[in-house]
Design a protein around this motif. Structure first.
Motif, mmCIF file in Angstrom:
data_model
loop_
_atom_site.group_PDB
_atom_site.id
_atom_site.type_symbol
_atom_site.label_atom_id
_atom_site.label_comp_id
_atom_site.label_asym_id
_atom_site.label_seq_id
_atom_site.Cartn_x
_atom_site.Cartn_y
_atom_site.Cartn_z
ATOM 1 N N LYS A 170 0.663 -1.372 0.050
ATOM 2 C CA LYS A 170 -0.172 -0.444 0.264
ATOM 3 C C LYS A 170 0.566 1.258 -0.263
ATOM 4 N N SER A 173 2.729 1.801 -3.535
ATOM 5 C CA SER A 173 1.004 2.470 -4.329
ATOM 6 C C SER A 173 1.247 3.628 -4.132
ATOM 7 N N LYS A 174 1.638 4.274 -2.748
ATOM 8 C CA LYS A 174 0.720 5.865 -2.777
ATOM 9 C C LYS A 174 2.204 5.984 -3.226
ATOM 10 N N ASN A 177 1.944 6.722 -7.529
ATOM 11 C CA ASN A 177 0.818 7.013 -7.370
ATOM 12 C C ASN A 177 1.756 9.116 -7.373
ATOM 13 N N TYR A 257 -2.013 -5.207 -5.666
ATOM 14 C CA TYR A 257 -0.549 -4.446 -6.289
ATOM 15 C C TYR A 257 -0.620 -3.903 -7.210
ATOM 16 N N ASN A 258 -1.302 -5.357 -8.507
ATOM 17 C CA ASN A 258 -1.006 -5.329 -9.799
ATOM 18 C C ASN A 258 -1.668 -3.887 -10.323
ATOM 19 N N ILE A 260 -3.705 -2.011 -8.833
ATOM 20 C CA ILE A 260 -3.315 -0.212 -8.795
ATOM 21 C C ILE A 260 -2.744 0.389 -9.503
ATOM 22 N N LYS A 261 -1.290 -0.564 -9.896
ATOM 23 C CA LYS A 261 -0.223 -0.054 -11.068
ATOM 24 C C LYS A 261 -0.922 0.286 -12.191
ATOM 25 N N ILE A 274 -6.498 3.935 -3.008
ATOM 26 C CA ILE A 274 -5.467 3.151 -2.795
ATOM 27 C C ILE A 274 -6.026 1.887 -1.257
#
Length: 279
Positions: A170, A173-174, A177, A257-258, A260-261, A274
């Protein structure tokens, strides 16, 4: 063959690495682009990444040996080591290429940093020697140790490790982003070219390893003598190998995770999204 060339060969560079080493005695090396600490971090990343390759190789060697009546030599004098060596070398090259790509350098540059320009650094070469030893053992069917102390297992159950995996991915991811948002703002485009130099540079500037280390320490995951990341990955690898339930849950987290990317490429993603998708 001197120690540096042995290390290079064990890490998969082989003859090319040896030629580079001897030429470096007579030709001026390319200017340093990475500090000693950065190269140490890269080679430690490679050590962690190669763990999976060495475990799988040892399992394959042992399986073939068992089927061959415990003998190392197959028909016509071919050894089990001969059969699996090319595959493991290719896998190791792929792991190094992946790391090199993240730092926006070539495989040759990556190999040059740890084997030549910092070839005399004691700590870097100690990590290289550890990789070499594990490499040699895997070809004999001896897997790397995945053991962690009972104290670690008692403190961090399968469910706790899954929760930590979520927190780490997480947070990553941020950070990713933020990179996507910065690039979209700079380029005034809704799409991000992940092959662009700008993207690679911004990803390189992220210190994901330090982020992960800090999160693990915050959770109390700090056990000597290994780094928090190395111990954590060994524990996760062990749970994945022994627990189907853990393997499924980890796969689900990685899929999130994938996703979100993937969403970041074309859609506007914020921290709220997220947080929501990881819960």
């Amino acid at each position: 063959m001197d120690n540096k060339n042995i290390i290079i060969t064990a890490l998969g560079v082989g003859l090319t690495g040896g030629i580079i080493y001897y030429l470096s005695k007579f030709l001026k090396s390319e200017p340093l682009g990475f500090s000693r600490d950065q190269v140490l971090k890269m080679i430690k990343e490679y050590k962690r990444a190669s763990l999976r390759v060495f475990v799988q190789t040892a399992e394959i060697v042992k399986r073939i040996k068992d089927q061959n009546g415990g003998k190392d030599t197959l028909k016509e004098g071919i050894t089990i080591k001969d059969v699996v060596k090319d595959n493991i070398m290719n896998d190791l090259i792929q792991e190094r290429e992946y790391i090199a790509k993240r730092y926006n350098i070539s495989l040759e540059q990556f190999d040059n940093y740890y084997s030549i320009q910092y070839g005399g650094d004691k700590e870097i070469q100690e990590v290289c020697n550890q990789i070499q030893k594990t490499f040699e053992n895997s070809l004999l069917g001896i897997p790397p140790s995945l053991e962690v102390s009972q104290q670690v297992k008692e403190k961090f159950s399968e469910d706790k490790v899954i929760e930590m995996q979520k927190k780490i991915l997480k947070a990553q991811s941020k950070q990713f982003n933020n990179v996507f948002k910065d690039i979209k703002q700079e380029t005034q485009q809704d799409h991000v070219d992940i092959e662009s130099d700008l993207f690679k540079q911004k990803i390189r500037d992220l210190d994901i390893h330090q982020l992960k280390t800090d999160l693990l320490k915050k959770e109390g995951f700090e056990f000597e003598p290994e780094s928090p990341c190395e111990t954590f990955e060994k524990l996760s690898f062990q749970y994945k190998k022994t627990s189907k339930d853990y393997e499924i849950k980890l796969s689900q987290v990685i899929n999130i995770y994938n996703k979100i990317k993937s969403d970041m490429l074309y859609s506007k993603v914020d921290d709220t999204y997220i947080d929501m998708i990881f819960n």
